[in-house]
Motif scaffolding. Structure first.
Motif, PDB file in Angstrom:
ATOM      1  N   LEU A  36       0.663  -1.022  -0.105  1.00 17.22           N
ATOM      2  CA  LEU A  36      -0.098  -0.153   0.017  1.00 17.22           C
ATOM      3  C   LEU A  36       1.024   1.145   0.046  1.00 17.22           C
ATOM      4  O   LEU A  36       1.887   1.057   0.533  1.00 17.22           O
ATOM      5  CB  LEU A  36      -1.029  -0.038   1.275  1.00 17.22           C
ATOM      6  N   GLY A  37       0.228   2.378  -0.623  1.00 12.67           N
ATOM      7  CA  GLY A  37       0.933   3.662  -0.502  1.00 12.67           C
ATOM      8  C   GLY A  37       0.785   4.091   0.825  1.00 12.67           C
ATOM      9  O   GLY A  37       0.154   3.724   1.691  1.00 12.67           O
ATOM     10  N   PRO A  38       1.538   5.145   1.333  1.00  8.56           N
ATOM     11  CA  PRO A  38       1.533   5.674   2.566  1.00  8.56           C
ATOM     12  C   PRO A  38       0.188   6.133   3.134  1.00  8.56           C
ATOM     13  O   PRO A  38      -0.146   6.082   4.336  1.00  8.56           O
ATOM     14  CB  PRO A  38       2.666   6.916   2.439  1.00  8.56           C
ATOM     15  N   ASP A  39      -0.747   6.756   2.003  1.00 10.00           N
ATOM     16  CA  ASP A  39      -2.021   7.213   2.502  1.00 10.00           C
ATOM     17  C   ASP A  39      -3.113   5.967   2.239  1.00 10.00           C
ATOM     18  O   ASP A  39      -4.328   6.385   2.663  1.00 10.00           O
ATOM     19  CB  ASP A  39      -2.538   8.344   1.591  1.00 10.00           C
ATOM     20  N   GLY A  40      -2.613   4.810   1.767  1.00  8.05           N
ATOM     21  CA  GLY A  40      -3.726   3.821   1.812  1.00  8.05           C
ATOM     22  C   GLY A  40      -4.680   4.033   0.750  1.00  8.05           C
ATOM     23  O   GLY A  40      -5.664   2.931   0.462  1.00  8.05           O
ATOM     24  N   ARG A  41      -4.512   4.868  -0.069  1.00  8.37           N
ATOM     25  CA  ARG A  41      -5.368   5.003  -1.290  1.00  8.37           C
ATOM     26  C   ARG A  41      -5.146   4.030  -2.437  1.00  8.37           C
ATOM     27  O   ARG A  41      -6.088   3.775  -3.332  1.00  8.37           O
ATOM     28  CB  ARG A  41      -5.327   6.473  -1.693  1.00  8.37           C
ATOM     29  N   SER A  42      -4.005   3.609  -2.679  1.00  8.85           N
ATOM     30  CA  SER A  42      -3.610   2.615  -3.686  1.00  8.85           C
ATOM     31  C   SER A  42      -2.780   1.654  -3.199  1.00  8.85           C
ATOM     32  O   SER A  42      -2.054   1.617  -2.162  1.00  8.85           O
ATOM     33  CB  SER A  42      -2.779   3.591  -4.738  1.00  8.85           C
ATOM     34  N   ALA A  43      -3.112   0.435  -3.902  1.00 10.81           N
ATOM     35  CA  ALA A  43      -2.491  -0.624  -3.509  1.00 10.81           C
ATOM     36  C   ALA A  43      -1.720  -1.120  -4.661  1.00 10.81           C
ATOM     37  O   ALA A  43      -2.000  -0.896  -6.010  1.00 10.81           O
ATOM     38  CB  ALA A  43      -3.246  -1.756  -3.058  1.00 10.81           C
ATOM     39  N   TYR A  44      -0.242  -1.346  -4.697  1.00 11.16           N
ATOM     40  CA  TYR A  44       0.569  -1.919  -5.823  1.00 11.16           C
ATOM     41  C   TYR A  44       0.676  -3.292  -5.912  1.00 11.16           C
ATOM     42  O   TYR A  44       1.035  -3.703  -4.935  1.00 11.16           O
ATOM     43  CB  TYR A  44       1.767  -1.052  -5.840  1.00 11.16           C
ATOM     44  N   VAL A  45       0.662  -4.073  -7.022  1.00 17.77           N
ATOM     45  CA  VAL A  45       0.629  -5.254  -7.226  1.00 17.77           C
ATOM     46  C   VAL A  45       1.715  -5.802  -8.072  1.00 17.77           C
ATOM     47  O   VAL A  45       1.551  -5.470  -9.298  1.00 17.77           O
ATOM     48  CB  VAL A  45      -0.770  -6.037  -7.268  1.00 17.77           C
TER      49      VAL A  45
END
Length: 326
Positions: free
Chosen positions: A239-248
């Motif tokens: 997850l990005g620091p703000d939790g808005r995006s997950a990277y797979v």
């Protein structure tokens, strides 16, 4: 996960015969760290990369077949799971020397630190356990039984729970970090290999390599609230620091899928190379997304705002884990 299993999970772990060409370096904000640490599974080394220049500044010998890596909150030590020698190598980041080798379980793979850096959790794929290492003494203080063939581990931001992706038992074990016991078992799909925790702790994201998807699981209800198809062979999710995006990291097509965590849908994809590049592990900061590429022997650096690869850094043979100093 043993080195043999890693070879089976991803095609073409050895670098391609042609030497990878580094893309022109672009400016990426180094706000979240000074160095990136990449484990090179077949070289028994860790590459140390300066985030400002995207250049390798040191190559450090560690234990055999290194896989997961984590950096202490104060940035003074990095902890490397040496899969082939069943130990954790403790790296002094100021001298770039291994100062301790701590025996853990069999085939250690994923590692994660508690938020305060006091304890390191090590997923032992060959022992079906998680070792808890006290970072003050560099001693294992507990061994917690979990599911079959655990690959990775993630700790909640409040430090109360550790979530373990058990690839062999299709589950996620939940460890109470106070009692050091497995207190719950959550669904993980067919073959969970990567796991990360939402900032609020209410959900986890689980990469299912066989089902080609990421499952979103509620930590309170223990139910799957969404399943997001991402492509063949997702192996890691961050997850990005703000939790808005997950990277797979998606092995098969050589891409990184970006999930909008509010809508639970793929909002973008980044090609990091052709099939056989094998994007494997991901680390995310506010300024960059770092992706190891086992088949190419490189680290891709992605700008999270433009979703473009801004540079590719040549590292060692079969890079596996990646972590950024705070």
């Amino acid at each position: 996960m043993g080195v043999g299993i890693g070879l089976l999970l991803a095609s073409g772990l050895l670098p391609a015969s042609a030497s990878p060409v580094s893309a022109p370096s672009a400016v990426v904000s180094p706000a979240a760290g000074g160095h990136v640490y990449v484990t090179n599974q077949l070289d028994n080394t860790v590459s140390v990369i300066d985030v400002r220049t995207n250049k390798v500044v040191a190559t450090v010998p560690v234990g055999m077949a290194p896989e997961g890596v984590a950096v202490a909150p104060d940035g003074r030590h990095a902890y490397i799971a040496a899969n082939g020698s069943a130990e954790v190598s403790v790296l002094d980041t100021r001298t770039n020397r291994v100062t301790a080798s701590v025996p853990v379980g069999k085939d250690p793979s994923g590692v994660e630190l508690s938020p305060d850096g006091r304890f390191l959790y090590v997923a032992n794929g060959g022992s079906d356990s998680v070792s808890v290492l006290d970072t003050r003494t560099n001693r294992v203080t507990a061994s917690v039984p979990v599911g079959t063939s655990p690959v990775s581990v993630a700790v909640s931001r409040d430090g109360a729970a550790a979530y373990v992706a058990d690839s062999g038992s299709s589950s996620v074990s939940v460890i109470d970090t106070r009692t050091r016991r497995t207190v719950r078992v959550l669904p993980g799909g067919r073959s969970p290999v990567g796991v990360t925790v939402a900032p609020d702790g209410r959900s986890i994201y689980v990469a299912d390599e066989v089902a080609a998807s990421v499952s979103v699981v509620g930590t309170r209800t223990g139910t799957v609230t969404a399943t997001v198809p991402v492509g063949e062979g997702p192996f890691d999710v961050a997850l990005g620091p703000d939790g808005r995006s997950a990277y797979v990291a998606v092995l098969g097509p050589g891409k990184v899928a970006v999930i909008d965590t509010r809508g639970h849908r793929v909002s973008g994809t980044v090609s990091v190379g052709p099939p056989g590049t094998d994007p494997f592990n991901v680390a995310v900061t506010s300024g960059a997304v770092y992706v190891t590429q086992q088949g190419a022997g490189t680290l891709a650096v992605i700008d999270p705002k433009t979703l473009k690869v801004v540079t590719t850094v040549t590292v060692g043979s079969s890079p596996y884990g990646v972590a950024v100093s705070p």
